[in-house]
Design a protein around this motif. Structure first.
Motif, PDB file in Angstrom:
ATOM      1  N   ASN A  19       8.337   2.330  -5.975  1.00 49.96           N
ATOM      2  CA  ASN A  19       9.531   1.652  -6.490  1.00 49.96           C
ATOM      3  C   ASN A  19      10.746   2.569  -6.511  1.00 49.96           C
ATOM      4  N   ALA A  20      10.543   3.836  -6.753  1.00 47.81           N
ATOM      5  CA  ALA A  20      11.660   4.778  -6.802  1.00 47.81           C
ATOM      6  C   ALA A  20      12.321   4.948  -5.434  1.00 47.81           C
ATOM      7  N   LYS A  21      11.523   4.785  -4.382  1.00 43.12           N
ATOM      8  CA  LYS A  21      12.049   4.935  -3.022  1.00 43.12           C
ATOM      9  C   LYS A  21      12.355   3.599  -2.357  1.00 43.12           C
ATOM     10  N   ASN A  22      12.127   2.509  -3.080  1.00 49.51           N
ATOM     11  CA  ASN A  22      12.330   1.156  -2.518  1.00 49.51           C
ATOM     12  C   ASN A  22      11.600   1.008  -1.187  1.00 49.51           C
ATOM     13  N   THR A  23      10.380   1.447  -1.176  1.00 45.27           N
ATOM     14  CA  THR A  23       9.594   1.466   0.046  1.00 45.27           C
ATOM     15  C   THR A  23       8.224   0.855  -0.194  1.00 45.27           C
ATOM     16  N   VAL A  24       7.786   0.081   0.769  1.00 49.25           N
ATOM     17  CA  VAL A  24       6.426  -0.468   0.731  1.00 49.25           C
ATOM     18  C   VAL A  24       5.692   0.064   1.963  1.00 49.25           C
ATOM     19  N   TYR A  25       4.423   0.366   1.768  1.00 50.73           N
ATOM     20  CA  TYR A  25       3.625   0.989   2.810  1.00 50.73           C
ATOM     21  C   TYR A  25       2.450   0.096   3.196  1.00 50.73           C
ATOM     22  N   LEU A  26       1.964   0.316   4.405  1.00 46.27           N
ATOM     23  CA  LEU A  26       0.716  -0.310   4.830  1.00 46.27           C
ATOM     24  C   LEU A  26      -0.132   0.775   5.483  1.00 46.27           C
ATOM     25  N   GLN A  27      -1.175   1.176   4.777  1.00 48.63           N
ATOM     26  CA  GLN A  27      -2.123   2.141   5.324  1.00 48.63           C
ATOM     27  C   GLN A  27      -3.179   1.376   6.095  1.00 48.63           C
ATOM     28  N   MET A  28      -3.308   1.682   7.360  1.00 49.37           N
ATOM     29  CA  MET A  28      -4.248   0.971   8.223  1.00 49.37           C
ATOM     30  C   MET A  28      -5.316   1.936   8.714  1.00 49.37           C
ATOM     31  N   ASN A  29      -6.529   1.708   8.298  1.00 51.94           N
ATOM     32  CA  ASN A  29      -7.661   2.543   8.704  1.00 51.94           C
ATOM     33  C   ASN A  29      -8.628   1.732   9.559  1.00 51.94           C
ATOM     34  N   SER A  30      -9.494   2.446  10.248  1.00 53.61           N
ATOM     35  CA  SER A  30     -10.514   1.798  11.088  1.00 53.61           C
ATOM     36  C   SER A  30      -9.887   0.737  11.988  1.00 53.61           C
ATOM     37  N   LEU A  31      -8.832   1.121  12.649  1.00 57.10           N
ATOM     38  CA  LEU A  31      -8.089   0.169  13.483  1.00 57.10           C
ATOM     39  C   LEU A  31      -8.954  -0.372  14.611  1.00 57.10           C
ATOM     40  N   LYS A  32      -8.702  -1.630  14.932  1.00 58.77           N
ATOM     41  CA  LYS A  32      -9.425  -2.322  15.995  1.00 58.77           C
ATOM     42  C   LYS A  32      -8.428  -2.827  17.047  1.00 58.77           C
ATOM     43  N   PRO A  33      -8.871  -3.024  18.266  1.00 56.09           N
ATOM     44  CA  PRO A  33      -7.948  -3.558  19.280  1.00 56.09           C
ATOM     45  C   PRO A  33      -7.301  -4.877  18.855  1.00 56.09           C
ATOM     46  N   GLU A  34      -8.011  -5.682  18.094  1.00 55.65           N
ATOM     47  CA  GLU A  34      -7.452  -6.959  17.645  1.00 55.65           C
ATOM     48  C   GLU A  34      -6.372  -6.802  16.587  1.00 55.65           C
ATOM     49  N   ASP A  35      -6.141  -5.574  16.116  1.00 53.70           N
ATOM     50  CA  ASP A  35      -5.024  -5.318  15.202  1.00 53.70           C
ATOM     51  C   ASP A  35      -3.718  -5.129  15.964  1.00 53.70           C
ATOM     52  N   THR A  36      -3.774  -5.094  17.276  1.00 54.75           N
ATOM     53  CA  THR A  36      -2.572  -4.932  18.085  1.00 54.75           C
ATOM     54  C   THR A  36      -1.616  -6.093  17.840  1.00 54.75           C
ATOM     55  N   ALA A  37      -0.388  -5.756  17.454  1.00 62.42           N
ATOM     56  CA  ALA A  37       0.609  -6.776  17.130  1.00 62.42           C
ATOM     57  C   ALA A  37       1.927  -6.095  16.784  1.00 62.42           C
ATOM     58  N   VAL A  38       2.959  -6.912  16.640  1.00 57.55           N
ATOM     59  CA  VAL A  38       4.197  -6.440  16.032  1.00 57.55           C
ATOM     60  C   VAL A  38       4.074  -6.683  14.534  1.00 57.55           C
ATOM     61  N   TYR A  39       4.217  -5.633  13.772  1.00 54.48           N
ATOM     62  CA  TYR A  39       4.109  -5.710  12.319  1.00 54.48           C
ATOM     63  C   TYR A  39       5.512  -5.737  11.719  1.00 54.48           C
ATOM     64  N   SER A  40       5.720  -6.710  10.862  1.00 60.35           N
ATOM     65  CA  SER A  40       7.030  -6.884  10.245  1.00 60.35           C
ATOM     66  C   SER A  40       6.903  -6.898   8.734  1.00 60.35           C
ATOM     67  N   CYS A  41       7.917  -6.350   8.114  1.00 62.26           N
ATOM     68  CA  CYS A  41       8.024  -6.362   6.667  1.00 62.26           C
ATOM     69  C   CYS A  41       8.939  -7.509   6.265  1.00 62.26           C
ATOM     70  N   ALA A  42       8.628  -8.179   5.169  1.00 56.49           N
ATOM     71  CA  ALA A  42       9.456  -9.285   4.713  1.00 56.49           C
ATOM     72  C   ALA A  42       9.558  -9.271   3.204  1.00 56.49           C
ATOM     73  N   ALA A  43      10.712  -9.735   2.732  1.00 58.35           N
ATOM     74  CA  ALA A  43      10.958  -9.786   1.299  1.00 58.35           C
ATOM     75  C   ALA A  43      11.575 -11.132   0.949  1.00 58.35           C
ATOM     76  N   ASN A  44      11.069 -11.719  -0.120  1.00 59.29           N
ATOM     77  CA  ASN A  44      11.648 -12.967  -0.630  1.00 59.29           C
ATOM     78  C   ASN A  44      12.534 -12.609  -1.804  1.00 59.29           C
ATOM     79  N   TYR A  45      13.815 -12.893  -1.665  1.00 61.68           N
ATOM     80  CA  TYR A  45      14.795 -12.475  -2.663  1.00 61.68           C
ATOM     81  C   TYR A  45      15.697 -13.667  -2.943  1.00 61.68           C
ATOM     82  N   PHE A  46      15.653 -14.168  -4.157  1.00 55.51           N
ATOM     83  CA  PHE A  46      16.460 -15.330  -4.551  1.00 55.51           C
ATOM     84  C   PHE A  46      16.307 -16.467  -3.541  1.00 55.51           C
ATOM     85  N   LEU A  47      15.070 -16.840  -3.274  1.00 58.95           N
ATOM     86  CA  LEU A  47      14.700 -17.998  -2.449  1.00 58.95           C
ATOM     87  C   LEU A  47      15.026 -17.827  -0.974  1.00 58.95           C
ATOM     88  N   THR A  48      15.395 -16.650  -0.549  1.00 65.11           N
ATOM     89  CA  THR A  48      15.649 -16.382   0.867  1.00 65.11           C
ATOM     90  C   THR A  48      14.682 -15.301   1.333  1.00 65.11           C
TER      91      THR A  48
END
Length: 114
Positions: free
Chosen positions: A72-101
């Motif tokens: 929270n102090a850095k306003n950052t969210v992380y995703l630690q991904m372990n044991s990756l598989k070929p089916e995890d291949t994708a474009v990963y996007s971060c999203a935030a819902n803020y005041f209904l948007t």
């Protein structure tokens, strides 16, 4: 207006690990829903891991392998991904819902080779 900037994607062999970061332009303490989604070629976008007002949601396909966390102090969210598989291949996007948007980052490519 909320800006989100992802980083940390790349190419990794199956079984490896990557950590994605998403820097948010506003205090994430004010954001009710915040997390990670992915879209593989030819497939619909899907939830990966999301903080919601009621708790944390993980896709069944990543449970036990991926972990979402936040600084929270850095306003950052992380995703630690372990044991990756070929089916995890994708474009990963971060999203935030803020005041209904919902605001989206530009996405970061994760490619897992077999």
């Amino acid at each position: 207006q909320v800006q989100l900037v992802e980083s940390g994607g790349g190419l990794m062999q199956a079984g490896g690990s990557l950590r994605l970061s998403c820097l948010v332009s506003k205090s994430i303490l004010t954001i009710t829903t915040l997390g990670w989604y992915r879209q593989a070629p030819g497939k619909q976008r899907e939830v990966v891991a999301v903080f919601t007002g009621g708790g944390t949601i993980y896709a069944d396909s990543v449970k036990g392998r991926f972990t979402i966390s936040r600084d929270n102090a850095k306003n950052t969210v992380y995703l630690q991904m372990n044991s990756l598989k070929p089916e995890d291949t994708a474009v990963y996007s971060c999203a935030a819902n803020y005041f209904l948007t919902t605001y989206w980052g530009q996405g970061t490519q994760v490619t897992v080779s077999s």
